[in-house]
Design an enzyme around this catalytic site. Structure first.
Site, PDB file in Angstrom:
ATOM      1  N   HIS A 184       0.836  -1.207   0.000  1.00  0.00           N
ATOM      2  CA  HIS A 184       0.000   0.000   0.000  1.00  0.00           C
ATOM      3  C   HIS A 184       0.869   1.255   0.000  1.00  0.00           C
ATOM      4  O   HIS A 184       0.628   2.196  -0.777  1.00  0.00           O
ATOM      5  CB  HIS A 184      -0.915  -0.022   1.222  1.00  0.00           C
ATOM      6  CG  HIS A 184      -1.713   1.222   1.416  1.00  0.00           C
ATOM      7  ND1 HIS A 184      -3.013   1.363   0.980  1.00  0.00           N
ATOM      8  CD2 HIS A 184      -1.387   2.408   2.014  1.00  0.00           C
ATOM      9  CE1 HIS A 184      -3.456   2.568   1.291  1.00  0.00           C
ATOM     10  NE2 HIS A 184      -2.494   3.224   1.932  1.00  0.00           N
ATOM     11  N   GLU A 185       1.880   1.286   0.854  1.00  0.00           N
ATOM     12  CA  GLU A 185       2.746   2.465   0.932  1.00  0.00           C
ATOM     13  C   GLU A 185       3.572   2.638  -0.336  1.00  0.00           C
ATOM     14  O   GLU A 185       3.775   3.759  -0.806  1.00  0.00           O
ATOM     15  CB  GLU A 185       3.659   2.366   2.153  1.00  0.00           C
ATOM     16  CG  GLU A 185       2.931   2.315   3.484  1.00  0.00           C
ATOM     17  CD  GLU A 185       1.973   3.471   3.695  1.00  0.00           C
ATOM     18  OE1 GLU A 185       2.199   4.549   3.105  1.00  0.00           O
ATOM     19  OE2 GLU A 185       0.998   3.315   4.439  1.00  0.00           O
ATOM     20  N   HIS A 236       1.553   4.272  -3.004  1.00  0.00           N
ATOM     21  CA  HIS A 236       1.501   5.730  -2.888  1.00  0.00           C
ATOM     22  C   HIS A 236       2.708   6.379  -3.568  1.00  0.00           C
ATOM     23  O   HIS A 236       2.581   7.398  -4.248  1.00  0.00           O
ATOM     24  CB  HIS A 236       1.475   6.135  -1.409  1.00  0.00           C
ATOM     25  CG  HIS A 236       0.124   6.068  -0.776  1.00  0.00           C
ATOM     26  ND1 HIS A 236      -1.003   6.601  -1.365  1.00  0.00           N
ATOM     27  CD2 HIS A 236      -0.294   5.542   0.409  1.00  0.00           C
ATOM     28  CE1 HIS A 236      -2.050   6.407  -0.583  1.00  0.00           C
ATOM     29  NE2 HIS A 236      -1.643   5.755   0.507  1.00  0.00           N
ATOM     30  N   GLU A 284      -6.438   6.767  -1.446  1.00  0.00           N
ATOM     31  CA  GLU A 284      -6.301   5.646  -0.514  1.00  0.00           C
ATOM     32  C   GLU A 284      -6.958   4.394  -1.091  1.00  0.00           C
ATOM     33  O   GLU A 284      -6.401   3.292  -0.990  1.00  0.00           O
ATOM     34  CB  GLU A 284      -6.937   5.998   0.835  1.00  0.00           C
ATOM     35  CG  GLU A 284      -6.149   7.007   1.658  1.00  0.00           C
ATOM     36  CD  GLU A 284      -4.764   6.508   2.021  1.00  0.00           C
ATOM     37  OE1 GLU A 284      -4.614   5.302   2.337  1.00  0.00           O
ATOM     38  OE2 GLU A 284      -3.823   7.307   1.977  1.00  0.00           O
TER      39      GLU A 284
END
Length: 265
Positions: free
Chosen positions: A126-127, A130, A194
């Site tokens: 997930h990070e 980003h 997100e």
């Protein structure tokens, strides 16, 4: 994204026209000043975020598996392996700063202790998503526009008033209200990004279940741990943020229940 982006551009365009009309700045100078302002915000913001949590290098000898998983994920996403750091935040959490070629991912000690390896991989994916999607840069740009518009609004009040103490306080109020209105649109983009990062992470780790379980554990861990709050300037970057009531209007993250539902659907 297109509608919100157009609204943000409209805010900036109005501010630019005011600066050119009131101060006589040419368009080129306005653009250069904007790039410089946002660039400084980006550099200072990255440094401040890492410093605020006391982030340190994640040792390879103790967390070799974490480094290997991040390297594999970064290679799969076509980005450079980010710098890995660890911090004691008081809550299980993680956040990313930087861009594709110079990214940094920070995980809390509490997160490393809480999650299973596949769940931690989902959070790391997930990070990294980003960073790959340039979401950090996009957020800094949006917040920079909000600051610029607020500053221009303050000066417009001061220059059109009587330069007394009442105008000074009015300028502060107008600036705060203007910045708040712009940030509503910036945070709307953040909530959407997100969901995108969740989707990209699920694709890279072979499904949404590991990240969904991680979010459940992070939520429970955050509810149990109230002694140490994550610094306000870092909270917007973290994988999980908790807001209540009217705070949801300016929330940087969508409700965790909706994220989990989407990941499992």
């Amino acid at each position: 994204m297109a509608i919100v982006g157009a609204v943000l551009f409209a805010f900036y365009a109005v501010a630019a026209v005011v600066v050119m009309g009131v101060f006589g700045w040419p368009l080129a100078l306005v653009l250069v000043a904007t790039v410089g302002f946002v660039g400084v915000q980006y550099k200072i913001g990255k440094w401040a975020a890492l410093r605020s949590v006391g982030a340190e290098e994640l040792p390879k000898d103790r967390y070799g598996d974490v480094h290997r998983r991040v390297e594999a994920l970064a290679d799969d996403m076509g980005i450079d392996k980010p710098r890995l750091m660890v911090a004691r935040m008081g809550v299980p959490n993680a956040f990313a700063v930087g861009r594709k070629g110079a990214g940094t991912v920070v995980v809390s000690e509490e997160l490393l202790q809480l999650l299973d390896p596949d769940e931690l991989e989902g959070v790391l994916a997930h990070e990294l998503a980003h960073i790959s999607n340039r979401d950090v840069v996009m957020m800094v740009l949006g917040q920079g526009v909000a600051s610029i518009v607020a500053i221009v609004a303050q000066w417009a009040v001061l220059l059109t008033g009587d330069n007394d103490i009442a105008d000074f306080f009015l300028a502060i109020v107008v600036g705060q209200i203007t910045q708040f209105l712009v940030l509503i649109f910036v945070f709307a983009i953040s909530r959407y990004r997100e969901y995108v990062a969740d989707s990209d992470a699920a694709e890279k780790v072979g499904g949404g279940e590991p990240l969904a379980r991680a979010l459940e554990k992070i939520q429970r861990g955050s509810q149990r741990t109230r002694e140490t709050e994550v610094d306000a300037q870092v909270n917007a970057l973290c994988i999980f943020g908790e807001e209540r009531g009217l705070e949801r209007l300016v929330a940087t993250h969508p409700p965790v229940e909706k994220r989990i539902e989407r990941l499992r659907s």
